[in-house]
Design a protein around this motif. Structure first.
Motif, PDB file in Angstrom:
ATOM      1  N   CYS A 127      19.580  26.591 -50.005  1.00  0.00           N
ATOM      2  CA  CYS A 127      18.428  25.614 -49.826  1.00  0.00           C
ATOM      3  C   CYS A 127      17.454  25.737 -50.664  1.00  0.00           C
ATOM      4  O   CYS A 127      16.983  24.665 -51.157  1.00  0.00           O
ATOM      5  N   ALA A 128      16.745  26.963 -50.710  1.00  0.00           N
ATOM      6  CA  ALA A 128      15.633  27.306 -51.744  1.00  0.00           C
ATOM      7  C   ALA A 128      15.861  26.569 -53.052  1.00  0.00           C
ATOM      8  O   ALA A 128      15.060  26.127 -53.683  1.00  0.00           O
ATOM      9  N   VAL A 129      17.197  27.226 -53.643  1.00  0.00           N
ATOM     10  CA  VAL A 129      17.502  26.684 -54.855  1.00  0.00           C
ATOM     11  C   VAL A 129      17.637  25.160 -55.079  1.00  0.00           C
ATOM     12  O   VAL A 129      17.029  24.678 -56.101  1.00  0.00           O
ATOM     13  N   LEU A 130      18.196  24.617 -53.949  1.00  0.00           N
ATOM     14  CA  LEU A 130      18.488  23.238 -54.109  1.00  0.00           C
ATOM     15  C   LEU A 130      17.216  22.273 -54.015  1.00  0.00           C
ATOM     16  O   LEU A 130      17.079  21.301 -54.576  1.00  0.00           O
ATOM     17  N   ALA A 184      24.028  27.448 -35.368  1.00  0.00           N
ATOM     18  CA  ALA A 184      22.638  27.569 -36.191  1.00  0.00           C
ATOM     19  C   ALA A 184      22.957  27.846 -37.808  1.00  0.00           C
ATOM     20  O   ALA A 184      22.572  26.772 -38.566  1.00  0.00           O
ATOM     21  N   THR A 185      23.833  28.486 -38.125  1.00  0.00           N
ATOM     22  CA  THR A 185      24.202  28.752 -39.216  1.00  0.00           C
ATOM     23  C   THR A 185      25.031  27.570 -39.760  1.00  0.00           C
ATOM     24  O   THR A 185      24.842  27.233 -41.059  1.00  0.00           O
ATOM     25  N   LEU A 186      25.763  26.925 -39.279  1.00  0.00           N
ATOM     26  CA  LEU A 186      26.556  25.727 -39.565  1.00  0.00           C
ATOM     27  C   LEU A 186      25.637  24.806 -39.920  1.00  0.00           C
ATOM     28  O   LEU A 186      25.613  23.812 -40.721  1.00  0.00           O
ATOM     29  N   ALA A 187      24.454  24.608 -38.916  1.00  0.00           N
ATOM     30  CA  ALA A 187      23.608  23.393 -39.121  1.00  0.00           C
ATOM     31  C   ALA A 187      22.941  23.606 -40.634  1.00  0.00           C
ATOM     32  O   ALA A 187      22.372  22.744 -41.246  1.00  0.00           O
ATOM     33  N   MET A 188      22.721  25.014 -40.856  1.00  0.00           N
ATOM     34  CA  MET A 188      21.992  25.214 -41.975  1.00  0.00           C
ATOM     35  C   MET A 188      22.793  24.859 -43.303  1.00  0.00           C
ATOM     36  O   MET A 188      22.528  24.559 -44.481  1.00  0.00           O
ATOM     37  N   ALA A 189      24.255  25.054 -43.052  1.00  0.00           N
ATOM     38  CA  ALA A 189      25.245  24.965 -44.280  1.00  0.00           C
ATOM     39  C   ALA A 189      25.255  23.338 -44.538  1.00  0.00           C
ATOM     40  O   ALA A 189      25.319  22.734 -45.682  1.00  0.00           O
ATOM     41  N   VAL A 190      25.013  22.599 -43.467  1.00  0.00           N
ATOM     42  CA  VAL A 190      25.145  21.111 -43.531  1.00  0.00           C
ATOM     43  C   VAL A 190      23.775  20.624 -43.982  1.00  0.00           C
ATOM     44  O   VAL A 190      24.004  19.674 -45.066  1.00  0.00           O
ATOM     45  N   THR A 191      22.431  21.209 -43.921  1.00  0.00           N
ATOM     46  CA  THR A 191      21.470  20.932 -44.638  1.00  0.00           C
ATOM     47  C   THR A 191      21.383  21.285 -46.022  1.00  0.00           C
ATOM     48  O   THR A 191      21.246  20.287 -47.128  1.00  0.00           O
ATOM     49  N   ALA A 192      22.240  22.381 -46.363  1.00  0.00           N
ATOM     50  CA  ALA A 192      22.270  22.707 -47.749  1.00  0.00           C
ATOM     51  C   ALA A 192      23.471  21.621 -48.561  1.00  0.00           C
ATOM     52  O   ALA A 192      22.871  21.233 -49.629  1.00  0.00           O
ATOM     53  N   VAL A 193      24.110  21.415 -47.762  1.00  0.00           N
ATOM     54  CA  VAL A 193      25.404  20.489 -48.473  1.00  0.00           C
ATOM     55  C   VAL A 193      24.767  19.266 -48.738  1.00  0.00           C
ATOM     56  O   VAL A 193      24.620  18.253 -49.694  1.00  0.00           O
ATOM     57  N   GLY A 194      23.909  18.624 -47.781  1.00  0.00           N
ATOM     58  CA  GLY A 194      23.212  17.558 -48.023  1.00  0.00           C
ATOM     59  C   GLY A 194      22.236  17.296 -49.179  1.00  0.00           C
ATOM     60  O   GLY A 194      22.248  16.336 -49.893  1.00  0.00           O
TER      61      GLY A 194
END
Length: 281
Positions: free
Chosen positions: A212-215, A259-269
């Motif tokens: 997420c930080a990289v994106l 919660a980790t899955l929600a982070m993955a969805v955020t990164a994908v978005g």
């Protein structure tokens, strides 16, 4: 009876991640400016590759799933004939090769390298401390599959490949987290299993936070409110997940996984949001 077997064979391909990865790469292709025909071709290639990987996974794990009485595994319950799943995996893999190369020689090579890495994971790497490597390689090359078919065959920017690789490592940890105890009992000792449930819960959010930080910080131009909000949300989820794991959340709790899955969805978005930056101006 035939319809039931057909449905069972489809269920054995891991349909949810197959559809999710196919949709992600297709949307990236659209965002990068690829035409409708090229996007459809890319989507078909990714779909075939993911189907082959999913069926391969269940074929390799069939004996272990049967011993564990996995009711959610069609091969373990006998609902899907092994011969049918084997044939489906072979057809999907065979179709993946020309479809990938039709998107461009170098683009196809990038995608097929990722598919080969996923098969290597299924066939034995997942039992080693290097279990994260196929995920990093396969996900890191997905943006390259999109861009290497463009005029001039440009590689995607480094931030896109780095974010993809980190997202893959996070996906590996997230996917394994609910089944660590069963995997250990079956002798599967990938990196998360070697770390154990508690340490994996603590570490699983970190590659997704890094992605997420990289994106947020990697693409050109100002970050904007959406980027900062996504980064803040991911930081909060990572902190909550790590704190819960450090405090010794109960073994059956799915909160760290969700919660980790929600982070993955955020990164994908975020990756989709910056899809237009994959191709050079």
């Amino acid at each position: 009876m035939g319809d039931r077997r057909g449905v069972a064979v489809v269920r054995a391909c891991h349909p949810e991640p197959t559809v999710a990865v196919t949709a992600l790469v297709t949307v990236l292709a659209v965002a990068s400016g690829r035409g409708p025909a090229a996007c459809a071709l890319i989507g078909a290639a990714v779909m075939c590759g993911q189907l082959s990987v999913g069926w391969c996974n269940d074929l390799v794990d069939a004996a272990r799933d049967t011993a564990a009485a996995r009711a959610d595994k069609p091969l373990a319950t006998g609902a899907a004939p092994r011969e049918a799943v084997t044939a489906a995996a072979a057809v999907a893999l065979a179709a993946c090769v020309p479809l990938s190369l039709a998107a461009g020689r170098w683009a196809g090579a990038a995608h097929l390298t990722g598919v080969a890495a996923a098969w290597a994971y299924n066939l034995g790497v997942k039992r080693t401390a290097a279990s994260w490597v196929p995920y990093a390689l396969a996900f890191g090359l997905l943006p390259a599959f999109v861009t290497l078919g463009l005029p001039g065959r440009p590689w995607p920017p480094g931030w896109a490949m780095a974010a993809g690789a980190l997202l893959g490592v996070g996906a590996h940890f997230t996917n394994v987290l609910p089944d660590i105890d069963a995997d250990l009992a079956a002798g599967v000792r990938g990196l998360p299993q070697r770390l154990g449930r508690r340490r994996t819960r603590v570490l699983a959010p970190l590659p997704l936070l890094a992605a997420c930080a990289v994106l947020v910080l990697g693409p050109p131009g100002p970050v904007g409110r959406t980027g900062w909000a996504a980064l803040a949300l991911t930081c909060a989820l990572a902190a909550a997940t790590t704190a819960a794991a450090s405090a010794g959340a109960r073994a059956g709790s799915r909160l760290p996984f969700l919660a980790t899955l929600a982070m993955a969805v955020t990164a994908v978005g975020l990756l989709v949001l910056h899809g237009g930056s994959l191709a050079p101006a």
